[in-house]
Design a protein around this motif. Sequence first.
Motif, mmCIF file in Angstrom:
data_model
loop_
_atom_site.group_PDB
_atom_site.id
_atom_site.type_symbol
_atom_site.label_atom_id
_atom_site.label_comp_id
_atom_site.label_asym_id
_atom_site.label_seq_id
_atom_site.Cartn_x
_atom_site.Cartn_y
_atom_site.Cartn_z
ATOM 1 N N TYR A 47 1.018 -1.360 0.198
ATOM 2 C CA TYR A 47 0.552 0.111 0.220
ATOM 3 C C TYR A 47 0.553 1.356 -0.087
ATOM 4 O O TYR A 47 0.483 2.131 -0.755
ATOM 5 N N ARG A 64 -2.517 4.132 3.909
ATOM 6 C CA ARG A 64 -3.738 3.672 4.151
ATOM 7 C C ARG A 64 -5.554 4.031 3.314
ATOM 8 O O ARG A 64 -6.622 3.825 3.007
ATOM 9 N N GLY A 74 -5.204 2.075 1.223
ATOM 10 C CA GLY A 74 -6.414 1.448 1.080
ATOM 11 C C GLY A 74 -7.622 1.223 1.155
ATOM 12 O O GLY A 74 -8.870 0.004 0.340
ATOM 13 N N TYR A 75 -7.765 2.701 1.271
ATOM 14 C CA TYR A 75 -9.947 2.469 0.807
ATOM 15 C C TYR A 75 -10.547 2.738 -0.182
ATOM 16 O O TYR A 75 -11.143 2.020 -0.762
ATOM 17 N N HIS A 126 -10.054 -0.586 -1.975
ATOM 18 C CA HIS A 126 -11.891 -1.342 -1.315
ATOM 19 C C HIS A 126 -12.755 -0.547 -1.447
ATOM 20 O O HIS A 126 -13.888 -1.671 -1.615
ATOM 21 N N ASN A 174 -12.728 -0.235 -5.230
ATOM 22 C CA ASN A 174 -12.079 -0.639 -6.142
ATOM 23 C C ASN A 174 -13.538 -0.976 -7.584
ATOM 24 O O ASN A 174 -14.458 -1.805 -7.445
ATOM 25 N N CYS A 201 -6.281 -5.896 -7.479
ATOM 26 C CA CYS A 201 -5.883 -5.323 -5.853
ATOM 27 C C CYS A 201 -5.535 -6.117 -5.308
ATOM 28 O O CYS A 201 -5.464 -5.836 -3.844
ATOM 29 N N ALA A 203 -4.786 -8.312 3.387
ATOM 30 C CA ALA A 203 -5.681 -7.420 4.109
ATOM 31 C C ALA A 203 -6.451 -8.916 4.338
ATOM 32 O O ALA A 203 -7.585 -9.411 3.702
ATOM 33 N N GLY A 209 -9.236 -7.898 5.305
ATOM 34 C CA GLY A 209 -10.731 -8.077 4.719
ATOM 35 C C GLY A 209 -11.247 -7.807 3.406
ATOM 36 O O GLY A 209 -11.827 -7.139 2.787
ATOM 37 N N PHE A 210 -10.061 -8.079 2.397
ATOM 38 C CA PHE A 210 -10.241 -8.466 1.286
ATOM 39 C C PHE A 210 -11.158 -8.971 0.530
ATOM 40 O O PHE A 210 -12.195 -9.313 1.239
ATOM 41 N N ALA A 211 -11.452 -7.989 0.479
ATOM 42 C CA ALA A 211 -13.481 -7.452 -0.380
ATOM 43 C C ALA A 211 -13.572 -8.472 -1.329
ATOM 44 O O ALA A 211 -14.705 -8.303 -1.149
ATOM 45 N N GLN A 268 -8.324 -14.314 -1.569
ATOM 46 C CA GLN A 268 -7.000 -13.373 -1.920
ATOM 47 C C GLN A 268 -5.010 -14.115 -1.539
ATOM 48 O O GLN A 268 -4.417 -14.611 -3.447
#
Length: 115
Positions: free
Chosen positions: A33, A47, A50-51, A54, A56, A64, A75, A77-79, A86
């Motif tokens: 990141y 950060r 990262g947002y 998130h 994307n 990502c 991550a 919280g990998f989306a 991931q």
Amino acid sequence: MARTRTTDSARDGFFAAVYDMVKQVPRGTVATYGQIATLNGAPRRARYVGYALHVNPDPGPIPCHRIVFADGRLADGFAFGGPEAQRAMLEAEGVAFLPDGRVDLAVSRWTAGIE
């Protein structure tokens, strides 16, 4: 306090730059990141990168999953299915992992912007 158009425009411009940079990370490598933030001229905005990832808007063409923490962690919280998904995506590309589950940055890190 409501955001102004200038703030939204600056955010959108930064996000677009992040997405463009992430698209350049080659298959089989990862970037951090902070590395993406630095390459976009904002070294203290990891950060924010990262947002941006998130939210994307185009997960296929914007890979990502190739972006990890500075220590190689994935991550939480990998989306797109959590760190297991991931990791599977990265392993399928040939990214090397350490026994503790972190990406082996010495082997698999994209060298752009690294001194």
